[in-house]
Design an enzyme around this catalytic site. Sequence first.
Site, PDB file in Angstrom:
ATOM      1  N   HIS A 121       0.837  -1.210   0.000  1.00 53.86           N
ATOM      2  CA  HIS A 121       0.000   0.000   0.000  1.00 53.86           C
ATOM      3  C   HIS A 121       0.870   1.258   0.000  1.00 53.86           C
ATOM      4  CE1 HIS A 121      -3.822   2.120   1.369  1.00 53.86           C
ATOM      5  NE2 HIS A 121      -2.896   3.032   1.636  1.00 53.86           N
ATOM      6  N   GLU A 122       1.832   1.297   0.902  1.00 52.20           N
ATOM      7  CA  GLU A 122       2.676   2.486   1.016  1.00 52.20           C
ATOM      8  C   GLU A 122       3.630   2.620  -0.176  1.00 52.20           C
ATOM      9  OE1 GLU A 122       1.780   4.543   3.076  1.00 52.20           O
ATOM     10  OE2 GLU A 122       0.588   3.299   4.434  1.00 52.20           O
ATOM     11  N   HIS A 130       1.772   4.357  -2.835  1.00 52.41           N
ATOM     12  CA  HIS A 130       1.813   5.797  -2.551  1.00 52.41           C
ATOM     13  C   HIS A 130       3.141   6.399  -3.010  1.00 52.41           C
ATOM     14  CE1 HIS A 130      -1.930   6.008  -0.591  1.00 52.41           C
ATOM     15  NE2 HIS A 130      -1.573   5.778   0.654  1.00 52.41           N
TER      16      HIS A 130
END
Length: 240
Positions: free
Chosen positions: A140-141, A144
């Site tokens: 997820h990060e 980003h």
Amino acid sequence: MPSTESSTDGASVLRTTAPAPSNTPNPPPIYYTWSNLFSILAGNASDKTMRGYLEERDTVMEESDCKRCEKHRDFLLQYSPIVHFMKGEIAKQGGELNSKNIICRRCPTDQTGGFTLQHGILLCANKLRDRSSVEDTLAHEMIHAWDYLKWKVDDNNLRHQACLEIRASTLSGECRFTREFFTRKQFKITEQLQSCVRRRATLSMLARPGVKDDVHAAKIVNEVWDSCFSDPRPFDEIYR
């Protein structure tokens, strides 16, 4: 033990920095006791007791939680297909993520991770149960990170932030059917992926400055949904 669903980014990207390890001696636990654990498991504990137990548990177990998180991180950097792929895609954009800027710390909030261009990726060791949850949060990060390197992201633009959350929840694998069904007890079969992404993106947006409430958060997510949910880059298709 009862738990509530946490957003991956429980804090604004701007405010997500790595807490420094604490070197201050801690007082003897008041809530972190067997009797309180049994009352929590039995569903008889008050909210104050539950919060106190979890906070003291995280403090007492900080060192072992971080060591476990770091072990999972190092394994995933070497062997996880999605982490290895994203690491390469980030490198193509001029960035580098490794064990030096992917750090494990105890987090006092409900977030499980965070990202900034200045600091890298934060993994909240006390919120991540196992290697699979570390992998979901790390992926997820990393999505980003790729978005920040690829596009001109405005941290003060809520539509930009909603798009980041939609893409990260869609592409990281955290909304795959097995995770929803067995871990979060979400039993919806039709449009399961869309439902999960909307829910988790809205949950993450609630922590952003300028978001008034869940209705406002959902409205922002809906405004950018079509374009952001349908964009699988840097993948060829949605990773499941």
